[in-house]
Design a protein around this motif. Structure first.
Motif, PDB file in Angstrom:
ATOM      1  N   ALA A   1      -4.387  10.504  -1.564  1.00  0.00           N
ATOM      2  CA  ALA A   1      -4.856  10.846  -0.218  1.00  0.00           C
ATOM      3  C   ALA A   1      -5.452  12.257  -0.191  1.00  0.00           C
ATOM      4  O   ALA A   1      -4.870  13.191   0.356  1.00  0.00           O
ATOM      5  CB  ALA A   1      -3.717  10.700   0.781  1.00  0.00           C
TER       6      ALA A   1
ATOM      7  N   GLN B   1       8.686   9.816   5.451  1.00  0.00           N
ATOM      8  CA  GLN B   1       7.495   9.118   5.932  1.00  0.00           C
ATOM      9  C   GLN B   1       7.796   8.076   7.009  1.00  0.00           C
ATOM     10  O   GLN B   1       6.876   7.485   7.581  1.00  0.00           O
ATOM     11  CB  GLN B   1       6.795   8.411   4.761  1.00  0.00           C
ATOM     12  CG  GLN B   1       6.301   9.343   3.673  1.00  0.00           C
ATOM     13  CD  GLN B   1       5.100  10.143   4.105  1.00  0.00           C
ATOM     14  OE1 GLN B   1       4.076   9.584   4.471  1.00  0.00           O
ATOM     15  NE2 GLN B   1       5.234  11.455   4.106  1.00  0.00           N
TER      16      GLN B   1
ATOM     17  N   VAL C   1       7.876   4.141   0.617  1.00  0.00           N
ATOM     18  CA  VAL C   1       7.689   5.570   0.883  1.00  0.00           C
ATOM     19  C   VAL C   1       9.014   6.318   0.811  1.00  0.00           C
ATOM     20  O   VAL C   1      10.083   5.719   0.783  1.00  0.00           O
ATOM     21  CB  VAL C   1       7.117   5.816   2.297  1.00  0.00           C
ATOM     22  CG1 VAL C   1       5.628   5.559   2.355  1.00  0.00           C
ATOM     23  CG2 VAL C   1       7.869   5.012   3.341  1.00  0.00           C
TER      24      VAL C   1
ATOM     25  N   LEU D   1       0.869  -1.182   0.000  1.00  0.00           N
ATOM     26  CA  LEU D   1       0.000   0.000   0.000  1.00  0.00           C
ATOM     27  C   LEU D   1       0.896   1.218   0.000  1.00  0.00           C
ATOM     28  O   LEU D   1       1.843   1.307   0.789  1.00  0.00           O
ATOM     29  CB  LEU D   1      -0.888  -0.026   1.249  1.00  0.00           C
ATOM     30  CG  LEU D   1      -1.921   1.072   1.522  1.00  0.00           C
ATOM     31  CD1 LEU D   1      -1.319   2.397   1.945  1.00  0.00           C
ATOM     32  CD2 LEU D   1      -2.869   1.292   0.357  1.00  0.00           C
ATOM     33  N   THR D   2       0.618   2.139  -0.893  1.00  0.00           N
ATOM     34  CA  THR D   2       1.375   3.388  -0.868  1.00  0.00           C
ATOM     35  C   THR D   2       0.506   4.477  -1.469  1.00  0.00           C
ATOM     36  O   THR D   2      -0.587   4.215  -1.958  1.00  0.00           O
ATOM     37  CB  THR D   2       2.722   3.231  -1.592  1.00  0.00           C
ATOM     38  OG1 THR D   2       3.448   4.461  -1.491  1.00  0.00           O
ATOM     39  CG2 THR D   2       2.562   2.879  -3.047  1.00  0.00           C
ATOM     40  N   GLY D   3       0.983   5.716  -1.404  1.00  0.00           N
ATOM     41  CA  GLY D   3       0.144   6.780  -1.935  1.00  0.00           C
ATOM     42  C   GLY D   3       0.794   8.141  -1.875  1.00  0.00           C
ATOM     43  O   GLY D   3       1.927   8.288  -1.417  1.00  0.00           O
ATOM     44  N   ASP D   4       0.048   9.117  -2.354  1.00  0.00           N
ATOM     45  CA  ASP D   4       0.536  10.496  -2.384  1.00  0.00           C
ATOM     46  C   ASP D   4      -0.596  11.446  -2.035  1.00  0.00           C
ATOM     47  O   ASP D   4      -1.758  11.173  -2.316  1.00  0.00           O
ATOM     48  CB  ASP D   4       1.032  10.845  -3.800  1.00  0.00           C
ATOM     49  CG  ASP D   4       2.200   9.979  -4.221  1.00  0.00           C
ATOM     50  OD1 ASP D   4       3.317  10.244  -3.771  1.00  0.00           O
ATOM     51  OD2 ASP D   4       1.969   9.016  -4.979  1.00  0.00           O
ATOM     52  N   ARG D   5      -0.207  12.563  -1.473  1.00  0.00           N
ATOM     53  CA  ARG D   5      -1.184  13.643  -1.277  1.00  0.00           C
ATOM     54  C   ARG D   5      -1.354  14.397  -2.579  1.00  0.00           C
ATOM     55  O   ARG D   5      -0.351  14.805  -3.172  1.00  0.00           O
ATOM     56  CB  ARG D   5      -0.624  14.672  -0.301  1.00  0.00           C
ATOM     57  CG  ARG D   5      -0.663  14.265   1.105  1.00  0.00           C
ATOM     58  CD  ARG D   5      -0.146  15.444   1.927  1.00  0.00           C
ATOM     59  NE  ARG D   5       0.407  14.947   3.164  1.00  0.00           N
ATOM     60  CZ  ARG D   5       1.132  15.666   3.983  1.00  0.00           C
ATOM     61  NH1 ARG D   5       1.419  16.922   3.696  1.00  0.00           N
ATOM     62  NH2 ARG D   5       1.579  15.150   5.090  1.00  0.00           N
TER      63      ARG D   5
ATOM     64  N   GLN E   1      -6.257  13.556   3.371  1.00  0.00           N
ATOM     65  CA  GLN E   1      -5.033  14.004   4.053  1.00  0.00           C
ATOM     66  C   GLN E   1      -4.596  15.368   3.498  1.00  0.00           C
ATOM     67  O   GLN E   1      -4.179  16.235   4.245  1.00  0.00           O
ATOM     68  CB  GLN E   1      -3.923  12.977   3.890  1.00  0.00           C
ATOM     69  CG  GLN E   1      -2.716  13.314   4.721  1.00  0.00           C
ATOM     70  CD  GLN E   1      -1.610  12.267   4.638  1.00  0.00           C
ATOM     71  OE1 GLN E   1      -0.529  12.555   4.176  1.00  0.00           O
ATOM     72  NE2 GLN E   1      -1.858  11.070   5.112  1.00  0.00           N
TER      73      GLN E   1
ATOM     74  N   ASP F   1      -5.155   3.952   6.579  1.00  0.00           N
ATOM     75  CA  ASP F   1      -4.935   3.629   5.154  1.00  0.00           C
ATOM     76  C   ASP F   1      -4.126   2.339   5.012  1.00  0.00           C
ATOM     77  O   ASP F   1      -4.430   1.480   4.187  1.00  0.00           O
ATOM     78  CB  ASP F   1      -4.120   4.725   4.447  1.00  0.00           C
ATOM     79  CG  ASP F   1      -4.778   6.092   4.488  1.00  0.00           C
ATOM     80  OD1 ASP F   1      -6.011   6.145   4.661  1.00  0.00           O
ATOM     81  OD2 ASP F   1      -4.051   7.103   4.339  1.00  0.00           O
ATOM     82  N   ILE F   2      -3.089   2.249   5.820  1.00  0.00           N
ATOM     83  CA  ILE F   2      -2.149   1.126   5.673  1.00  0.00           C
ATOM     84  C   ILE F   2      -2.751  -0.173   6.200  1.00  0.00           C
ATOM     85  O   ILE F   2      -2.751  -1.205   5.533  1.00  0.00           O
ATOM     86  CB  ILE F   2      -0.822   1.456   6.392  1.00  0.00           C
ATOM     87  CG1 ILE F   2      -0.145   2.658   5.722  1.00  0.00           C
ATOM     88  CG2 ILE F   2       0.102   0.239   6.422  1.00  0.00           C
ATOM     89  CD1 ILE F   2       1.003   3.263   6.512  1.00  0.00           C
TER      90      ILE F   2
ATOM     91  N   VAL G   1       5.204  -0.932   2.687  1.00  0.00           N
ATOM     92  CA  VAL G   1       4.794   0.431   2.353  1.00  0.00           C
ATOM     93  C   VAL G   1       5.996   1.170   1.760  1.00  0.00           C
ATOM     94  O   VAL G   1       6.848   1.664   2.494  1.00  0.00           O
ATOM     95  CB  VAL G   1       4.275   1.191   3.598  1.00  0.00           C
ATOM     96  CG1 VAL G   1       3.661   2.521   3.214  1.00  0.00           C
ATOM     97  CG2 VAL G   1       3.261   0.355   4.361  1.00  0.00           C
TER      98      VAL G   1
ATOM     99  N   GLN H   1      -3.433   7.955   8.347  1.00  0.00           N
ATOM    100  CA  GLN H   1      -2.512   7.218   7.466  1.00  0.00           C
ATOM    101  C   GLN H   1      -2.325   5.775   7.963  1.00  0.00           C
ATOM    102  O   GLN H   1      -2.187   4.846   7.158  1.00  0.00           O
ATOM    103  CB  GLN H   1      -1.167   7.949   7.382  1.00  0.00           C
ATOM    104  CG  GLN H   1      -0.210   7.293   6.400  1.00  0.00           C
ATOM    105  CD  GLN H   1       0.804   8.263   5.813  1.00  0.00           C
ATOM    106  OE1 GLN H   1       0.524   9.438   5.618  1.00  0.00           O
ATOM    107  NE2 GLN H   1       1.986   7.781   5.526  1.00  0.00           N
TER     108      GLN H   1
ATOM    109  N   LEU I   1      -2.999   4.846  -3.177  1.00  0.00           N
ATOM    110  CA  LEU I   1      -4.075   5.736  -2.768  1.00  0.00           C
ATOM    111  C   LEU I   1      -3.726   7.196  -3.034  1.00  0.00           C
ATOM    112  O   LEU I   1      -2.588   7.627  -2.821  1.00  0.00           O
ATOM    113  CB  LEU I   1      -4.385   5.470  -1.295  1.00  0.00           C
ATOM    114  CG  LEU I   1      -4.457   6.537  -0.236  1.00  0.00           C
ATOM    115  CD1 LEU I   1      -5.409   6.084   0.832  1.00  0.00           C
ATOM    116  CD2 LEU I   1      -3.106   6.746   0.383  1.00  0.00           C
TER     117      LEU I   1
HETATM  118  N1  TRP Z   1       1.699  10.993   3.604  1.00  0.00           N
HETATM  119  C1  TRP Z   1       1.854  10.592   2.242  1.00  0.00           C
HETATM  120  C2  TRP Z   1       2.451  11.809   1.480  1.00  0.00           C
HETATM  121  O1  TRP Z   1       2.735  12.798   2.048  1.00  0.00           O
HETATM  122  C3  TRP Z   1       0.586  10.188   1.563  1.00  0.00           C
HETATM  123  C4  TRP Z   1      -0.069   8.996   2.177  1.00  0.00           C
HETATM  124  C5  TRP Z   1      -1.303   8.958   2.736  1.00  0.00           C
HETATM  125  C6  TRP Z   1       0.464   7.680   2.278  1.00  0.00           C
HETATM  126  N2  TRP Z   1      -1.596   7.728   3.190  1.00  0.00           N
HETATM  127  C7  TRP Z   1      -0.537   6.908   2.912  1.00  0.00           C
HETATM  128  C8  TRP Z   1       1.670   7.097   1.906  1.00  0.00           C
HETATM  129  C9  TRP Z   1      -0.326   5.567   3.208  1.00  0.00           C
HETATM  130  C10 TRP Z   1       1.878   5.750   2.200  1.00  0.00           C
HETATM  131  C11 TRP Z   1       0.885   5.002   2.853  1.00  0.00           C
HETATM  132  O2  TRP Z   1       2.593  11.779   0.283  1.00  0.00           O
END
Ligand code: TRP
Length: 349
Positions: free
Chosen positions: A43, A154, A150, A6-10, A46, A139-140, A148, A136, A41
């Motif tokens: 986010a 992070q 990142v 699981l990973t993601g960006d704002r 967030q 989310d994970i 994860v 967050q 994801l």
């Molecule tokens: N905080 C991460 C960022 O600044 C975005 C994010 C939200 C994220 N939920 C997450 C990253 C879960 C990894 C896992 O880009």
């Protein structure tokens, strides 16, 4: 069973080369290995924690980030790309975890501390912002993620997530899975500096090369990059440490690039040695870097342009991905509710 990632960006703006080096490139590699179940994801909730007065920026950036994902080669038939706000069960999970973390602990989180300072919040920090590490963690854990991937900044958030997992499992039984952070494997990729030589490429510092920048802009940005300020004349010996031009080459240049564009050097070590000895000008190195970066960005730009003309495909990807992600999170939320014992009306009570 495949391991879950699981990973993601704002979504606060377009993605840049720092994102590419630090995470996107690796995500595409993990996707193509076919060894993982990957969820990515966007986010938006967030992002709203410190942009509540400017939701339009987040709406727009959501599409930009989705375009950037597709442009670098993430493929919705292989990974699930979804929108945080479209999975409301994540918010309930957050609610349960809020009770497991103290205010003192949140305020000690180094990432949050830095971010509060950068934004000048002081004591007027929005509660939602201060508590986003808890969201967050939702989310994970919602995906029972094993890994994860990142950026370095992070890591304290993953630590926080692990603590929540332990606390929850201790109180309510073994429901949540402890995740592990994964960093990029190349030191230069972990934190790509800005074109001005500042420690980090970041939108707020205005020192980024965006994945969507056109060729001319990229050329201008690279030719104006900060280098070693004491390397004034070509004959002068130059420093490669803290010289972002060389850090970018560390991140991106391959031996094949040398064969193709600079065959008088076998590899980056030879080029660095010449620069350090003196007799190698910045312009030549920058021109080479431009070619290396262009080889990476050209196909990205082309794919992006295609999807910009087909935004309906982008919307569909986000909608389908969010539906799919939601089913997974609903399962986890059910386990969590059962564990806490707030499943009052379910048949198997
Ligand atoms: N905080 C991460 C960022 O600044 C975005 C994010 C939200 C994220 N939920 C997450 C990253 C879960 C990894 C896992 O880009």
């Amino acid at each position: 069973m495949k391991k879950v990632i699981l990973t993601g960006d704002r979504p606060t703006g377009k993605l840049h080369l720092g994102h590419y080096a630090g995470s996107l490139k690796n995500r595409v590699k993990l996707q193509n290995s076919n060894e993982y179940d990957m969820y990515i994801l966007i986010a938006d909730l967030q992002a709203l924690t410190d942009n509540s007065r400017d939701p339009e920026k987040i709406r727009k950036s959501l599409k930009e980030v989705a375009l950037d994902y597709l442009a670098v080669g993430l493929d919705p038939s292989k990974v699930t790309i979804f929108v945080q706000s479209q999975v409301p069960e994540l918010t309930e999970l957050t609610m349960h975890y809020l009770n497991l973390v103290t205010l003192a602990r949140l305020k000690r989180n180094p990432t949050i501390k830095t971010e509060i300072k950068e934004r000048g919040f002081g004591e007027s920090v929005p509660v939602g912002f201060l508590t986003y590490p808890i969201s967050q963690a939702a989310d994970i854990t919602a995906f029972k993620a094993d890994l994860v991937p990142v950026g370095e900044d992070q890591l304290p958030l993953i630590e926080q997530c692990k603590e929540i997992v332990h606390t929850f499992n201790n109180i309510y039984g073994n429901v949540l899975k402890e995740p592990q952070a994964v960093l990029a494997d190349n030191q230069a990729c972990i934190r790509l500096p800005g074109i001005d030589g500042k420690a980090k490429m970041s939108k707020s510092l205005g020192n980024c090369i965006y994945l969507s920048d056109n060729s001319e802009i990229v050329r201008k940005k690279i030719m104006s990059m900060f280098t070693d300020p004491e390397h004034v004349r070509v004959e002068d010996p130059g420093k490669v440490e803290n010289n972002p031009v060389f850090t970018y080459l560390d991140a991106f240049a391959t031996d094949e690039d040398f064969q193709k564009y600079l065959p008088e050097y076998k590899n980056l070590d030879e080029l660095k040695a010449h620069y350090q000895r003196g007799g190698l000008g910045d312009v030549k190195v920058k021109k080479f870097l431009f070619q290396v970066v262009e080889d990476i960005l050209t196909p990205i730009r082309e794919t992006r342009a295609y999807y910009e003309e087909h935004m309906e495909l982008v919307d569909k990807m986000l909608e389908d991905g969010s539906k799919k992600a939601r089913l997974v999170v609903q399962e986890t939320l059910k386990d969590v509710r059962d564990a806490i014992g707030i499943n009052y009306f379910s048949k198997n009570d």
